[in-house]
Scaffold this motif. Sequence first.
Motif, short mmCIF file in Angstrom:
data_model
loop_
_atom_site.label_atom_id
_atom_site.label_comp_id
_atom_site.label_asym_id
_atom_site.label_seq_id
_atom_site.Cartn_x
_atom_site.Cartn_y
_atom_site.Cartn_z
N ILE A 1 1.23 -0.57 0.07
CA ILE A 1 -0.20 0.03 -0.10
C ILE A 1 1.02 0.55 0.07
N PRO A 2 0.93 2.42 -1.09
CA PRO A 2 2.04 3.43 -1.16
C PRO A 2 1.20 4.38 -0.03
N ARG A 3 2.38 4.55 0.53
CA ARG A 3 2.28 5.11 2.07
C ARG A 3 2.38 7.51 0.94
N ARG A 4 1.74 7.96 1.86
CA ARG A 4 1.60 8.99 1.51
C ARG A 4 1.64 10.34 2.51
N GLU A 5 3.18 10.77 2.59
CA GLU A 5 2.80 11.71 3.80
C GLU A 5 2.38 12.94 3.45
N TYR A 6 1.45 13.35 4.18
CA TYR A 6 0.82 14.71 4.00
C TYR A 6 1.31 15.83 4.96
N SER A 7 2.14 16.33 5.53
CA SER A 7 2.46 17.28 5.96
C SER A 7 2.90 18.24 5.72
N ILE A 8 3.58 18.18 3.95
CA ILE A 8 3.45 19.96 3.35
C ILE A 8 1.91 20.43 2.77
N THR A 9 0.93 19.16 2.44
CA THR A 9 -0.46 19.51 2.13
C THR A 9 -1.20 19.63 3.12
N VAL A 10 -0.68 19.31 4.67
CA VAL A 10 -1.53 20.09 5.96
C VAL A 10 -1.28 21.58 5.49
N ALA A 11 -0.09 21.21 6.01
CA ALA A 11 0.90 23.59 6.16
C ALA A 11 0.29 24.05 4.93
N ASN A 12 0.48 23.38 4.16
CA ASN A 12 -0.40 24.32 2.87
C ASN A 12 -1.80 24.69 3.23
N PHE A 13 -2.19 23.50 3.60
CA PHE A 13 -4.05 23.71 3.64
C PHE A 13 -4.12 24.95 5.04
N ASN A 14 -3.46 24.61 5.82
CA ASN A 14 -3.07 25.30 7.19
C ASN A 14 -3.17 27.32 6.55
N HIS A 15 -1.96 27.68 6.07
CA HIS A 15 -1.91 29.26 5.14
C HIS A 15 -2.47 29.31 4.23
N ALA A 16 -3.87 28.65 3.92
CA ALA A 16 -4.64 28.96 2.92
C ALA A 16 -5.85 28.91 3.32
N VAL A 17 -6.71 28.61 5.17
CA VAL A 17 -7.64 28.78 5.11
C VAL A 17 -7.91 30.20 6.44
N PRO A 18 -8.73 30.77 6.69
CA PRO A 18 -9.06 31.02 7.50
C PRO A 18 -9.33 31.04 9.24
N TYR A 19 -9.59 30.09 9.53
CA TYR A 19 -10.48 29.22 10.59
C TYR A 19 -8.83 28.39 11.02
N THR A 20 -9.24 28.23 12.35
CA THR A 20 -8.12 26.73 12.93
C THR A 20 -8.62 25.89 12.24
N MET A 21 -8.10 24.59 12.05
CA MET A 21 -7.33 23.89 11.15
C MET A 21 -7.68 21.95 11.92
N TRP A 22 -7.92 20.63 11.91
CA TRP A 22 -7.52 19.92 12.54
C TRP A 22 -7.10 19.30 11.61
N LYS A 23 -6.51 18.18 11.97
CA LYS A 23 -5.39 16.76 11.59
C LYS A 23 -5.61 16.32 13.03
N PRO A 24 -5.23 14.65 12.35
CA PRO A 24 -4.35 14.00 12.99
C PRO A 24 -3.58 13.98 13.91
N ALA A 25 -3.50 14.30 15.29
CA ALA A 25 -2.67 14.16 16.13
C ALA A 25 -1.38 13.34 15.55
N LYS A 26 -1.86 12.03 16.18
CA LYS A 26 -1.22 10.76 15.53
C LYS A 26 -1.95 9.54 14.22
N ASP A 27 -1.05 9.67 13.54
CA ASP A 27 -1.56 8.21 12.56
C ASP A 27 -2.04 7.47 13.46
N PRO A 28 -3.42 6.65 13.69
CA PRO A 28 -3.67 5.42 14.55
C PRO A 28 -2.56 4.31 14.21
N ASP A 29 -2.76 3.34 14.91
CA ASP A 29 -1.39 2.11 15.67
C ASP A 29 -1.82 1.78 14.06
N GLY A 30 -1.06 0.94 12.82
CA GLY A 30 -0.75 0.29 12.08
C GLY A 30 -1.65 1.32 10.74
#
Length: 175
Positions: free
Chosen positions: A36-65
Amino acid sequence: MRFTQGLYGYAVALFVCLAGAGLFLLITPQSREEHIPRREYSITVANFNHAVPYTMWKPAKDPDGWIPNSNRIAKGADGAQVLYLGYATAKREHAMFVQSNERPAAGFASRMANSDKSVGTEQVNGQPWDKRLREDKDQRTLVRVLPDVTLVVTGTADWPELAQLAGALQEIPKT
């Protein structure tokens, strides 16, 4: 010329072809492991956070497995930004976290859930999430509408797995 004529020639040609195919299968590397290809999302989340005018949400940690396997930012129906984070769960089902400030929030949630019918609520970290079920698509969805953002956790994963992802979500302050 007799070698390529008649039943004998046909049998030899068939044997040569099958031997070649067998040899090819024998020497070709084959993996029996799941990939299963792993796709890192930290850059996407950072870009989204800069683009939106509100406090955003993201997983604090990916669930185990769980394996993050997709992420993207898209435009919503009213031009609002929409963040999609997709996962293969520990049970190898699909789960996705989606958030947006698209209005009306009910329309956005219904579109993401493929249903506007509530089947109850689920308490996740002491917060109520609306449960929606689309049986013909084997899709379960948890929805939480906040004043400035709508959070959706959806997929073919079962309710406990969806609640696990919803429970991992945390607010990210504006940067």
